[in-house]
Design a protein around this motif. Structure first.
Motif, PDB file in Angstrom:
ATOM      1  N   GLY A  14      39.137  43.834  38.011  1.00  0.00           N
ATOM      2  CA  GLY A  14      40.332  43.386  37.297  1.00  0.00           C
ATOM      3  C   GLY A  14      41.419  42.918  38.240  1.00  0.00           C
ATOM      4  O   GLY A  14      42.083  41.911  37.999  1.00  0.00           O
ATOM      5  N   LEU A  15      41.601  43.627  39.345  1.00  0.00           N
ATOM      6  CA  LEU A  15      42.600  43.222  40.335  1.00  0.00           C
ATOM      7  C   LEU A  15      42.221  41.909  41.007  1.00  0.00           C
ATOM      8  O   LEU A  15      43.080  41.054  41.250  1.00  0.00           O
ATOM      9  CB  LEU A  15      42.773  44.323  41.387  1.00  0.00           C
ATOM     10  N   LYS A  16      40.939  41.730  41.273  1.00  0.00           N
ATOM     11  CA  LYS A  16      40.486  40.459  41.857  1.00  0.00           C
ATOM     12  C   LYS A  16      40.732  39.311  40.890  1.00  0.00           C
ATOM     13  O   LYS A  16      41.150  38.227  41.291  1.00  0.00           O
ATOM     14  CB  LYS A  16      39.004  40.539  42.217  1.00  0.00           C
ATOM     15  N   ALA A  17      40.502  39.537  39.594  1.00  0.00           N
ATOM     16  CA  ALA A  17      40.748  38.499  38.592  1.00  0.00           C
ATOM     17  C   ALA A  17      42.232  38.142  38.536  1.00  0.00           C
ATOM     18  O   ALA A  17      42.588  36.964  38.408  1.00  0.00           O
ATOM     19  CB  ALA A  17      40.250  38.958  37.223  1.00  0.00           C
ATOM     20  N   LEU A  18      43.116  39.148  38.636  1.00  0.00           N
ATOM     21  CA  LEU A  18      44.552  38.870  38.662  1.00  0.00           C
ATOM     22  C   LEU A  18      44.922  38.022  39.872  1.00  0.00           C
ATOM     23  O   LEU A  18      45.686  37.059  39.761  1.00  0.00           O
ATOM     24  CB  LEU A  18      45.344  40.180  38.702  1.00  0.00           C
ATOM     25  N   CYS A  19      44.381  38.375  41.025  1.00  0.00           N
ATOM     26  CA  CYS A  19      44.663  37.607  42.244  1.00  0.00           C
ATOM     27  C   CYS A  19      44.144  36.185  42.127  1.00  0.00           C
ATOM     28  O   CYS A  19      44.831  35.240  42.523  1.00  0.00           O
ATOM     29  CB  CYS A  19      44.049  38.299  43.463  1.00  0.00           C
ATOM     30  N   ASP A  20      42.948  36.028  41.581  1.00  0.00           N
ATOM     31  CA  ASP A  20      42.390  34.681  41.418  1.00  0.00           C
ATOM     32  C   ASP A  20      43.281  33.817  40.535  1.00  0.00           C
ATOM     33  O   ASP A  20      43.430  32.619  40.756  1.00  0.00           O
ATOM     34  CB  ASP A  20      40.991  34.744  40.823  1.00  0.00           C
ATOM     35  N   ARG A  21      43.868  34.430  39.528  1.00  0.00           N
ATOM     36  CA  ARG A  21      44.684  33.659  38.581  1.00  0.00           C
ATOM     37  C   ARG A  21      46.109  33.436  39.062  1.00  0.00           C
ATOM     38  O   ARG A  21      46.671  32.362  38.853  1.00  0.00           O
ATOM     39  CB  ARG A  21      44.691  34.367  37.235  1.00  0.00           C
ATOM     40  N   TRP A  22      46.737  34.437  39.681  1.00  0.00           N
ATOM     41  CA  TRP A  22      48.176  34.395  39.909  1.00  0.00           C
ATOM     42  C   TRP A  22      48.612  34.311  41.373  1.00  0.00           C
ATOM     43  O   TRP A  22      49.809  34.210  41.640  1.00  0.00           O
ATOM     44  CB  TRP A  22      48.839  35.623  39.293  1.00  0.00           C
ATOM     45  N   ALA A  23      47.711  34.334  42.327  1.00  0.00           N
ATOM     46  CA  ALA A  23      48.108  34.333  43.736  1.00  0.00           C
ATOM     47  C   ALA A  23      48.802  33.028  44.121  1.00  0.00           C
ATOM     48  O   ALA A  23      48.418  31.958  43.665  1.00  0.00           O
ATOM     49  CB  ALA A  23      46.896  34.559  44.629  1.00  0.00           C
ATOM     50  N   ASP A  24      49.804  33.165  44.993  1.00  0.00           N
ATOM     51  CA  ASP A  24      50.480  31.975  45.489  1.00  0.00           C
ATOM     52  C   ASP A  24      49.696  31.402  46.675  1.00  0.00           C
ATOM     53  O   ASP A  24      48.585  31.843  46.968  1.00  0.00           O
ATOM     54  CB  ASP A  24      51.943  32.279  45.862  1.00  0.00           C
ATOM     55  N   GLN A  25      50.285  30.435  47.369  1.00  0.00           N
ATOM     56  CA  GLN A  25      49.592  29.756  48.475  1.00  0.00           C
ATOM     57  C   GLN A  25      49.215  30.716  49.612  1.00  0.00           C
ATOM     58  O   GLN A  25      48.265  30.475  50.333  1.00  0.00           O
ATOM     59  CB  GLN A  25      50.461  28.624  49.032  1.00  0.00           C
ATOM     60  N   GLN A  26      49.977  31.796  49.775  1.00  0.00           N
ATOM     61  CA  GLN A  26      49.692  32.772  50.823  1.00  0.00           C
ATOM     62  C   GLN A  26      48.774  33.898  50.348  1.00  0.00           C
ATOM     63  O   GLN A  26      48.512  34.843  51.077  1.00  0.00           O
ATOM     64  CB  GLN A  26      50.996  33.385  51.371  1.00  0.00           C
ATOM     65  N   GLY A  27      48.331  33.807  49.101  1.00  0.00           N
ATOM     66  CA  GLY A  27      47.449  34.829  48.556  1.00  0.00           C
ATOM     67  C   GLY A  27      48.169  36.053  48.012  1.00  0.00           C
ATOM     68  O   GLY A  27      47.550  37.076  47.745  1.00  0.00           O
ATOM     69  N   ARG A  28      49.471  35.951  47.822  1.00  0.00           N
ATOM     70  CA  ARG A  28      50.266  37.082  47.325  1.00  0.00           C
ATOM     71  C   ARG A  28      50.471  36.983  45.815  1.00  0.00           C
ATOM     72  O   ARG A  28      50.602  35.892  45.269  1.00  0.00           O
ATOM     73  CB  ARG A  28      51.625  37.115  48.005  1.00  0.00           C
ATOM     74  N   VAL A  29      50.527  38.124  45.178  1.00  0.00           N
ATOM     75  CA  VAL A  29      50.808  38.213  43.744  1.00  0.00           C
ATOM     76  C   VAL A  29      52.032  39.111  43.577  1.00  0.00           C
ATOM     77  O   VAL A  29      52.091  40.209  44.127  1.00  0.00           O
ATOM     78  CB  VAL A  29      49.608  38.821  42.973  1.00  0.00           C
TER      79      VAL A  29
END
Length: 41
Positions: A14-29
């Motif tokens: 679930g956390l990986k799915a959130l990161c895939d959807r919402w991460a910015d250019q630096q990979g931060r959520v």
């Protein structure tokens, strides 16, 4: 944090799915949250 492996895997996926959807250019959520604290005697 859950102790059983199935729940841990569910949480991580679930956390990986959130990161895939919402991460910015630096990979931060950014997660905005509210904490409630209750005190009694």
């Amino acid at each position: 944090m859950p102790k059983d492996n199935d729940t841990i895997q569910w949480l991580v996926s679930g956390l990986k799915a959130l990161c895939d959807r919402w991460a910015d250019q630096q990979g931060r959520v950014c997660l905005a949250y509210t904490t409630q604290v209750f005190f009694s005697r």
